[in-house]
Design a protein around this motif. Structure first.
Motif, short mmCIF file in Angstrom:
data_model
loop_
_atom_site.label_atom_id
_atom_site.label_comp_id
_atom_site.label_asym_id
_atom_site.label_seq_id
_atom_site.Cartn_x
_atom_site.Cartn_y
_atom_site.Cartn_z
N SER A 65 0.54 -1.29 -0.21
CA SER A 65 0.43 -0.15 0.43
C SER A 65 1.51 0.81 0.33
CB SER A 65 -0.56 -0.33 1.24
OG SER A 65 -1.76 -1.47 1.19
N ALA A 66 1.92 1.22 0.45
CA ALA A 66 2.93 2.37 0.46
C ALA A 66 3.62 2.59 -0.41
CB ALA A 66 4.01 1.91 1.93
N ARG A 67 4.35 1.55 -1.03
CA ARG A 67 4.32 1.54 -2.56
C ARG A 67 3.29 1.84 -3.82
NH1 ARG A 67 3.88 -1.93 -6.92
NH2 ARG A 67 3.17 -3.31 -5.13
N PHE A 68 2.24 1.62 -3.63
CA PHE A 68 1.18 2.74 -4.64
C PHE A 68 1.27 3.79 -3.95
CE2 PHE A 68 -0.79 -2.33 -4.02
CZ PHE A 68 -0.56 -2.61 -4.94
N ILE A 69 1.12 4.17 -3.05
CA ILE A 69 0.82 6.16 -2.45
C ILE A 69 1.95 6.21 -3.08
CG2 ILE A 69 1.04 7.31 -0.43
CD1 ILE A 69 -1.08 5.39 0.65
N LEU A 70 3.91 5.64 -3.13
CA LEU A 70 4.59 6.58 -3.81
C LEU A 70 4.60 6.66 -4.99
CD1 LEU A 70 7.01 5.15 -1.36
CD2 LEU A 70 6.91 7.01 -1.20
N GLU A 71 4.13 5.32 -6.01
CA GLU A 71 4.06 5.57 -7.65
C GLU A 71 3.14 6.49 -7.63
OE1 GLU A 71 3.20 1.25 -7.58
OE2 GLU A 71 4.99 0.60 -8.22
N ALA A 72 1.69 6.90 -6.91
CA ALA A 72 0.49 7.20 -7.17
C ALA A 72 1.22 9.03 -7.47
CB ALA A 72 -0.61 7.49 -6.23
N HIS A 73 1.76 9.08 -6.33
CA HIS A 73 2.27 10.70 -6.40
C HIS A 73 3.56 10.37 -7.21
CE1 HIS A 73 0.37 11.95 -2.60
NE2 HIS A 73 0.27 11.37 -1.95
N ALA A 74 4.67 10.06 -7.50
CA ALA A 74 5.23 10.10 -8.37
C ALA A 74 4.60 10.20 -9.78
CB ALA A 74 6.32 8.28 -8.34
N LYS A 75 3.42 9.71 -10.07
CA LYS A 75 3.27 10.27 -11.47
C LYS A 75 2.40 11.06 -11.69
CE LYS A 75 1.66 5.20 -12.29
NZ LYS A 75 0.56 4.32 -12.23
N LEU A 76 1.70 11.49 -10.60
CA LEU A 76 0.89 13.01 -10.77
C LEU A 76 1.50 14.31 -10.07
CD1 LEU A 76 -1.15 12.57 -7.33
CD2 LEU A 76 -2.13 13.06 -10.27
N ALA A 77 3.22 13.59 -9.79
CA ALA A 77 4.40 15.08 -9.69
C ALA A 77 4.52 14.40 -11.58
CB ALA A 77 5.52 14.51 -8.99
N ARG A 78 4.55 13.85 -12.45
CA ARG A 78 5.01 13.49 -13.69
C ARG A 78 4.01 13.91 -14.56
NH1 ARG A 78 7.72 8.79 -12.02
NH2 ARG A 78 5.53 7.89 -13.29
N GLY A 79 2.54 14.91 -13.94
CA GLY A 79 1.55 14.74 -14.83
C GLY A 79 0.66 14.05 -14.98
N GLU A 80 1.13 12.46 -14.79
CA GLU A 80 -0.16 10.92 -15.37
C GLU A 80 -0.86 10.61 -14.57
OE1 GLU A 80 3.43 7.91 -15.77
OE2 GLU A 80 4.07 9.15 -16.32
N SER A 81 -1.74 10.08 -14.35
CA SER A 81 -2.90 9.50 -14.25
C SER A 81 -2.43 8.68 -12.53
CB SER A 81 -3.86 8.38 -15.19
OG SER A 81 -5.05 7.73 -14.29
N SER A 82 -2.42 9.15 -11.28
CA SER A 82 -2.26 8.17 -11.13
C SER A 82 -2.93 6.82 -10.36
CB SER A 82 -2.38 8.95 -9.39
OG SER A 82 -3.98 8.86 -9.26
N LEU A 83 -3.49 6.82 -10.98
CA LEU A 83 -4.18 4.93 -11.05
C LEU A 83 -3.89 4.06 -11.90
CD1 LEU A 83 -7.89 6.60 -12.89
CD2 LEU A 83 -7.26 5.81 -10.35
N PRO A 84 -3.83 2.80 -11.62
CA PRO A 84 -2.98 1.84 -11.30
C PRO A 84 -3.09 1.56 -13.25
CG PRO A 84 -4.20 0.78 -10.04
CD PRO A 84 -4.85 2.59 -10.02
N GLU A 85 -2.14 1.06 -13.44
CA GLU A 85 -2.23 0.80 -14.81
C GLU A 85 -3.15 -0.31 -16.10
OE1 GLU A 85 1.97 1.21 -16.63
OE2 GLU A 85 2.15 2.69 -16.17
N THR A 86 -3.34 -1.22 -14.74
CA THR A 86 -3.93 -2.46 -14.83
C THR A 86 -5.14 -3.08 -14.31
OG1 THR A 86 -2.51 -4.58 -14.00
CG2 THR A 86 -1.37 -3.17 -15.81
N ASP A 87 -5.62 -3.65 -14.44
CA ASP A 87 -6.89 -4.02 -13.99
C ASP A 87 -6.45 -5.45 -12.19
OD1 ASP A 87 -8.81 -2.78 -14.80
OD2 ASP A 87 -9.43 -5.03 -16.00
N ALA A 88 -4.82 -5.77 -12.70
CA ALA A 88 -5.16 -6.74 -12.09
C ALA A 88 -3.71 -6.44 -11.05
CB ALA A 88 -3.47 -7.49 -12.42
N GLU A 89 -3.44 -4.58 -11.22
CA GLU A 89 -2.56 -4.47 -10.78
C GLU A 89 -4.09 -3.15 -9.49
OE1 GLU A 89 -0.02 -0.99 -11.63
OE2 GLU A 89 0.26 -1.80 -13.29
N TYR A 90 -4.88 -2.77 -10.15
CA TYR A 90 -6.02 -2.63 -9.24
C TYR A 90 -6.51 -3.23 -7.87
CZ TYR A 90 -10.33 0.52 -8.29
OH TYR A 90 -11.10 1.19 -7.57
#
Length: 196
Positions: free
Chosen positions: A15-40
């Protein structure tokens, strides 16, 4: 005060990793959502398996990370309670008792008597003490960017990189700092004067 690390729980780590990845994506201007259904699905399952204390900590992590994009929303507190006399004393007590969860809670009020780099350093230290070196490094780096001659931020960042096993990056940074220090010897003065 002994604070639970939670790091032995793989769902907490995920969960911590998911949060860090989501914030990193937002910082790059990307969607913070997981890329696949399996990740979600994995993200949802991990969150469902957390206990209430773990969820509170990770909600706090997400709130703290907004500082890095300049989008932090401070917790409300009566102006009198935000003073150095009151909030400062509470913060000092939390630091002296190593109550790192409380330190993080108090920093979310945005103590007006601390600079942004000081808040980032304290956040980094708290997250590191809670076992999240990867999170701590983000705040040490933020503090270093906010105040480039902040030797404490540089040293904490180097130490954290070594703890994370990122030796090459630590060496590159130390060379860069040594270069900057040779052109501006007073850059280490704040560290020297506060540690002697």
């Amino acid at each position: 005060m002994k604070t639970p690390l939670f790091l032995d729980n793989p769902d907490h780590r995920d969960s911590a990793r998911f949060i860090l990845e989501a914030h990193a994506k937002l910082a790059r201007g990307e969607s913070s959502l997981p890329e696949t259904d399996a990740e979600y699905d994995r993200m949802e399952e991990a969150w469902f398996n957390l206990n209430p204390a773990e969820k509170v900590r990770l909600d706090g992590l997400s709130a703290d990370l907004h500082m890095l994009q300049g989008e932090e929303v401070l917790q409300r507190l009566d102006p009198l309670e935000r003073s150095a006399d009151r909030l400062g004393k509470r913060l000092q007590t939390a630091l002296e008792s190593n109550n790192w969860e409380e330190v993080l809670v108090l920093l979310r009020y945005g103590p007006p008597f601390l600079s942004r780099d000081q808040i980032a350093l304290l956040r980094g230290r708290a997250w590191q003490e809670l076992g999240h070196d990867d999170v701590a490094l983000l705040f040490f780096d933020y503090a270093g960017k906010a105040k480039p001659d902040n030797a404490k931020a540089q040293l904490f960042g180097l130490h954290t990189l070594l703890k994370l096993g990122r030796i090459e990056e630590a060496l590159r940074r130390s060379e860069k700092y040594a270069e900057a220090e040779s052109t501006n010897p007073s850059s280490l003065l704040p560290f020297v004067t506060t540690t002697t």
